[in-house]
Motif scaffolding. Structure first.
Motif, PDB file in Angstrom:
ATOM      1  N   GLU A  31      -6.382   4.599 -28.743  1.00 25.93           N
ATOM      2  CA  GLU A  31      -6.642   4.220 -30.142  1.00 25.93           C
ATOM      3  C   GLU A  31      -5.431   3.440 -30.654  1.00 25.93           C
ATOM      4  OE1 GLU A  31      -9.662   4.944 -31.918  1.00 25.93           O
ATOM      5  OE2 GLU A  31      -8.608   3.347 -32.970  1.00 25.93           O
ATOM      6  N   SER A  32      -5.659   2.175 -31.032  1.00 26.96           N
ATOM      7  CA  SER A  32      -4.533   1.264 -31.267  1.00 26.96           C
ATOM      8  C   SER A  32      -3.803   1.496 -32.586  1.00 26.96           C
ATOM      9  CB  SER A  32      -5.033  -0.178 -31.226  1.00 26.96           C
ATOM     10  OG  SER A  32      -5.879  -0.399 -32.342  1.00 26.96           O
ATOM     11  N   GLY A  33      -4.457   2.175 -33.535  1.00 29.67           N
ATOM     12  CA  GLY A  33      -3.846   2.334 -34.853  1.00 29.67           C
ATOM     13  C   GLY A  33      -4.127   1.150 -35.772  1.00 29.67           C
ATOM     14  N   PRO A  44      -5.445   6.884 -36.942  1.00 27.54           N
ATOM     15  CA  PRO A  44      -4.064   6.905 -36.473  1.00 27.54           C
ATOM     16  C   PRO A  44      -3.938   6.520 -34.998  1.00 27.54           C
ATOM     17  CG  PRO A  44      -4.856   9.137 -36.950  1.00 27.54           C
ATOM     18  CD  PRO A  44      -5.915   8.193 -37.395  1.00 27.54           C
ATOM     19  N   ARG A  45      -2.816   5.870 -34.695  1.00 26.90           N
ATOM     20  CA  ARG A  45      -2.575   5.421 -33.335  1.00 26.90           C
ATOM     21  C   ARG A  45      -2.458   6.619 -32.391  1.00 26.90           C
ATOM     22  NH1 ARG A  45       2.581   2.113 -30.665  1.00 26.90           N
ATOM     23  NH2 ARG A  45       3.046   3.908 -29.347  1.00 26.90           N
ATOM     24  N   LYS A  46      -3.107   6.534 -31.266  1.00 27.15           N
ATOM     25  CA  LYS A  46      -2.955   7.557 -30.227  1.00 27.15           C
ATOM     26  C   LYS A  46      -3.163   6.878 -28.882  1.00 27.15           C
ATOM     27  CE  LYS A  46      -4.353  12.242 -28.964  1.00 27.15           C
ATOM     28  NZ  LYS A  46      -4.354  12.029 -27.497  1.00 27.15           N
ATOM     29  N   ILE A  47      -2.048   6.541 -28.241  1.00 26.38           N
ATOM     30  CA  ILE A  47      -2.147   5.864 -26.955  1.00 26.38           C
ATOM     31  C   ILE A  47      -1.268   6.588 -25.932  1.00 26.38           C
ATOM     32  CG2 ILE A  47      -2.511   3.595 -28.029  1.00 26.38           C
ATOM     33  CD1 ILE A  47       0.388   2.903 -27.144  1.00 26.38           C
ATOM     34  N   ASN A  66       1.393  -0.461 -24.377  1.00 24.93           N
ATOM     35  CA  ASN A  66       1.414  -0.794 -25.801  1.00 24.93           C
ATOM     36  C   ASN A  66       0.005  -0.727 -26.392  1.00 24.93           C
ATOM     37  OD1 ASN A  66       4.298  -1.522 -26.373  1.00 24.93           O
ATOM     38  ND2 ASN A  66       3.912  -2.765 -24.546  1.00 24.93           N
ATOM     39  N   PRO A  67      -0.103  -0.843 -27.730  1.00 30.62           N
ATOM     40  CA  PRO A  67      -1.417  -0.637 -28.345  1.00 30.62           C
ATOM     41  C   PRO A  67      -2.502  -1.609 -27.881  1.00 30.62           C
ATOM     42  CG  PRO A  67       0.278  -0.472 -29.993  1.00 30.62           C
ATOM     43  CD  PRO A  67       0.950  -0.964 -28.748  1.00 30.62           C
ATOM     44  N   SER A  68      -2.146  -2.719 -27.269  1.00 28.15           N
ATOM     45  CA  SER A  68      -3.190  -3.663 -26.855  1.00 28.15           C
ATOM     46  C   SER A  68      -3.790  -3.310 -25.502  1.00 28.15           C
ATOM     47  CB  SER A  68      -2.622  -5.079 -26.814  1.00 28.15           C
ATOM     48  OG  SER A  68      -1.531  -5.124 -25.922  1.00 28.15           O
ATOM     49  N   VAL A  69      -3.264  -2.289 -24.851  1.00 26.35           N
ATOM     50  CA  VAL A  69      -3.838  -1.867 -23.566  1.00 26.35           C
ATOM     51  C   VAL A  69      -5.218  -1.249 -23.827  1.00 26.35           C
ATOM     52  CG1 VAL A  69      -3.580  -0.288 -21.607  1.00 26.35           C
ATOM     53  CG2 VAL A  69      -1.599  -1.551 -22.449  1.00 26.35           C
ATOM     54  N   SER A  70      -6.200  -1.641 -23.008  1.00 20.03           N
ATOM     55  CA  SER A  70      -7.575  -1.215 -23.279  1.00 20.03           C
ATOM     56  C   SER A  70      -7.777   0.267 -22.980  1.00 20.03           C
ATOM     57  CB  SER A  70      -8.546  -2.044 -22.442  1.00 20.03           C
ATOM     58  OG  SER A  70      -8.377  -1.713 -21.088  1.00 20.03           O
ATOM     59  N   ASP A  93       1.562  10.829 -23.542  1.00 20.60           N
ATOM     60  CA  ASP A  93       0.831  10.451 -24.743  1.00 20.60           C
ATOM     61  C   ASP A  93       1.786  10.277 -25.922  1.00 20.60           C
ATOM     62  OD1 ASP A  93      -2.377  11.092 -24.589  1.00 20.60           O
ATOM     63  OD2 ASP A  93      -1.645  10.663 -26.608  1.00 20.60           O
ATOM     64  N   ASP A  94       1.309   9.608 -26.969  1.00 17.71           N
ATOM     65  CA  ASP A  94       2.081   9.479 -28.212  1.00 17.71           C
ATOM     66  C   ASP A  94       2.517  10.840 -28.745  1.00 17.71           C
ATOM     67  OD1 ASP A  94       2.458   6.841 -28.772  1.00 17.71           O
ATOM     68  OD2 ASP A  94       0.561   6.600 -29.829  1.00 17.71           O
TER      69      ASP A  94
END
Lengths: 108, 247
Positions: A31-33, A44-47, A66-70, A93-94
């Protein structure tokens, strides 16, 4: 899929000095946030922010994600094997949760 | 003679021209589908393997109690939707799994896009990978098939488009940047990069219908089953690709 379940594939047997490909796949929403839900609230971001691989206790590969990873990220890498042993993989994890798995290789 | 030839050509051409969505996907997407360790659909397949032997419901039975190993269901997905004599109507593979859950396991039916259902249907579908799709088109299925064919050509929604407008008449052309596929239902449940997840045929159908601004069919509705039946019959000759990967 809510639960992170990793899949790892590498050859079971290799010759000393061989360069082998190790393929990993893990289920994760990543989840990119950047998204909003139907009520307009930011999800909320959770990667997974860190992927690490060790061989017999020594680090052999790591990657910052990073957040752009699928979602359900796939990571493959190459390593030279000189001895039999165990690869240990860890996805951090985050929120600090670490998902771990191992895979053995026999070097003849 | 010419008429006969033309008729033969017309009859044969859909089969000859059949193109799986796989053939229209990019090299990278195809590589993802070809390599089981890179295909994210296998995350669900593995989940399905775990669920296979887990007892559930009031009967306390698992899938394995009746079916043994999953490979006893080899080629089954290639002939669904199939006729159900008890219900006197065709049912999809998802509905078949739900019938098992309700009548043999004593548990609840699941929506097609429930993670448990996706996992089980991906596992069952995988057992038919590489098998040619052969869906019966005669006997009691005929009127349902005709229904599906009619719905496929029925213009609907604010954009007033039928399925056939895109997937028969304009297949291979582009909609925005994407190639319009022929719309063969040969790889469900399917991992779509757009969805970032595995999804059922019903989810794909819903996306198309919302796309033409029409009211989507419910997953268990007679219309959705008829369209799936027609599409699988139309895809006859292609092989099952579950779990396929599409853009």
């Amino acid at each position: 899929m809510a639960i992170a379940t990793p899949r790892v594939r590498l050859p079971a047997i290799a010759k000393k000095g061989d360069i082998i490909e190790i393929k990993t796949l893990i289920s994760h929403d990543m989840e990119s946030g950047q998204r909003r839900d139907s009520a307009g609230v930011v999800v909320p971001r959770k990667i997974i922010k860190l992927f690490e691989a060790q061989f017999n206790g020594r680090p052999v590969f790591s990657a910052d994600w990073n957040p752009s990873v699928s979602a359900n990220p796939y990571q493959s890498f190459f390593a030279r094997v000189e001895e039999s042993g165990t690869f240990e993989f860890a996805w951090t994890d985050d929120d600090g949760t670490v998902t771990k798995t191992t895979a053995k290789i026999t070097v003849a | 003679m010419i008429r006969l030839l033309l008729a033969a050509l017309l009859f044969a051409s859909p089969a000859l021209a059949q193109r799986s969505g796989y053939d229209d996907a990019s090299v990278q997407t195809r590589a993802m589908q070809d390599d089981d360790s890179a295909n994210p659909g296998f995350l669900w397949v593995r989940h399905g393997e775990e669920l296979w032997s887990q007892p559930t419901g009031t009967a306390g039975k698992s899938c394995a109690n009746c079916h043994n190993a999953p490979d006893t269901l080899r080629n089954v997905a290639a002939r669904y939707p199939a006729w159900d004599a008890t219900l006197a109507r065709p049912i999809t593979l998802v509905q078949r799994i739900n019938r098992c859950r309700e009548s043999h396991q004593g548990t609840t039916a699941l929506a097609p896009d429930n993670d448990i259902m996706l996992a089980l249907s991906a596992l069952v579908g995988l057992q038919s990978r590489g098998t040619k799709i052969v869906v019966a088109n005669d006997g009691p299925l005929a009127p349902f098939l005709a229904d599906g064919a009619r719905l496929f050509r029925q213009r609907q929604g604010q954009l007033n488009l039928s399925c056939a407008n895109c997937h028969d008449d304009r297949a291979g052309q582009r909609l925005g940047g994407s190639i319009i596929p022929e719309g063969h239902a040969n790889g469900y449940p399917q991992y779509r990069l757009e969805w970032q997840g595995l999804g059922s045929f019903n989810r794909r159908l819903r996306s198309c219908l919302i796309g033409v601004r029409a009211e989507p069919y419910g997953p268990a509705s007679a219309e959705a089953v008829a369209i799936e039946l027609y599409l699988m019959q139309r895809a006859g000759g292609l092989t099952v690709e579950t779990p396929s990967v599409r853009p």
